[in-house]
Write a protein that holds these residues in place. Structure first.
Motif, PDB file in Angstrom:
ATOM      1  N   GLY A  25      37.477 -44.699  28.534  1.00  0.00           N
ATOM      2  CA  GLY A  25      38.877 -45.012  28.240  1.00  0.00           C
ATOM      3  C   GLY A  25      39.847 -44.108  28.973  1.00  0.00           C
ATOM      4  N   ARG A 162      30.969 -47.842  25.059  1.00  0.00           N
ATOM      5  CA  ARG A 162      31.510 -47.970  26.411  1.00  0.00           C
ATOM      6  C   ARG A 162      31.104 -49.306  27.024  1.00  0.00           C
ATOM      7  NH1 ARG A 162      29.720 -43.488  29.932  1.00  0.00           N
ATOM      8  NH2 ARG A 162      28.228 -42.713  28.430  1.00  0.00           N
ATOM      9  N   ARG A 165      33.210 -52.052  25.524  1.00  0.00           N
ATOM     10  CA  ARG A 165      34.565 -52.065  26.108  1.00  0.00           C
ATOM     11  C   ARG A 165      34.556 -52.747  27.473  1.00  0.00           C
ATOM     12  NH1 ARG A 165      36.288 -45.796  24.844  1.00  0.00           N
ATOM     13  NH2 ARG A 165      36.269 -45.965  22.584  1.00  0.00           N
ATOM     14  N   GLU A 169      36.526 -56.151  28.766  1.00  0.00           N
ATOM     15  CA  GLU A 169      37.350 -56.116  29.973  1.00  0.00           C
ATOM     16  C   GLU A 169      36.929 -57.222  30.936  1.00  0.00           C
ATOM     17  OE1 GLU A 169      37.228 -52.535  32.590  1.00  0.00           O
ATOM     18  OE2 GLU A 169      37.974 -51.556  30.772  1.00  0.00           O
TER      19      GLU A 169
END
Ligand code: DC
Length: 232
Positions: A25, A162, A165, A169
């Motif tokens: 992030g 991670r 995420r 995306e």
């Protein structure tokens, strides 16, 4: 929020460096932090990505350290940063999306591992940060580029988080993949980035670790701002 900004007026001219592994992030957090503080934002990873994109588009091999090092010194990479976006340009051509393709992601670790490439990029990054009031984000910003940064933050999160995420995306961009594939890719990048010879991914001893596994992006920024207030 304004209150926080006002209280931070003594922060003028400082350098904040944010580091951490892929998918922690860093980029969004650092960009939002810069906006909150009224600072410049420097995405060093985007510089390596821009170089990789340009090399691939011009038939320069990611293994050709000599050519890439020369190119790194002269490629005009520019940024246009707003609160929500950070647009990247090479020779005034907007390459913001082009530098995020899976092909660039696949080769950027190799390109960024060449010593000459790193030396040239560090010179450029220090020039951009010479007046301070900057949030610099990327793999060696706390350990090499801005060794004397006023505040160093090491962002981290579990591999699963991670990967999730990244999945989100990519889904937004219409790329279909699965969490296992993303986990494998993140482990591969962690391994490569941690073990490479030049500027490997390491946590600076004077960096604050922020584990973002259970935090939202806004939560991460708030947390870092409280941290900064408690230190400065
Ligand atoms: O943060 P990112 O995924 O956009 O970074 C892309 C690649 O560039 C990543 O493999 C690590 C490398 N990098 C680097 O070597 N040094 C930096 N300061 C920033 C990124």
């Amino acid at each position: 929020m304004n209150d926080i900004k006002l209280n931070l007026s003594k922060l003028k001219g400082k350098i904040i460096a944010v580091d951490g592994p892929a998918g922690s992030g860093k980029s969004t957090t650092a960009r939002m932090l810069a906006a909150r503080l009224g600072y410049k934002y420097l995405d060093t990873g985007a510089m390596y990505r821009a170089l990789t994109h340009f090399a691939l588009a011009n038939d320069i091999s990611p293994s050709d350290g000599a050519k890439l090092s020369v190119l790194a010194g002269k490629l005009p990479i520019d940024f246009e940063t707003h609160e929500e976006t950070n647009r990247v340009f090479i020779n005034a051509e907007d390459v913001t999306e082009a530098i995020r393709t899976p092909e660039v992601t696949l080769h950027v670790s190799e390109v960024s591992a060449h010593k000459g490439v790193r030396t040239a990029m560090v010179v450029k990054q220090r020039e951009i940060g010479k007046d301070g009031s900057i949030v610099a984000e990327g793999r060696d910003t706390t350990t090499v580029v801005f060794l004397n940064a006023d505040i160093k933050i090491y962002l981290t999160a579990s591999v699963r988080e991670r990967a999730q995420r990244r999945l989100l995306e990519l889904a937004k961009k219409g790329v279909s993949t699965n969490v296992e594939e993303q986990e494998a890719d993140i482990r591969r990048r962690d391994e490569y980035d941690s073990n490479r010879e030049h500027s490997p991914l390491t946590k600076a001893t004077d960096a604050f670790t922020v584990d973002t596994t259970d935090m939202t992006i806004e939560g991460q920024v708030d947390h870092i701002i409280s941290l900064i207030r408690s230190v400065l």
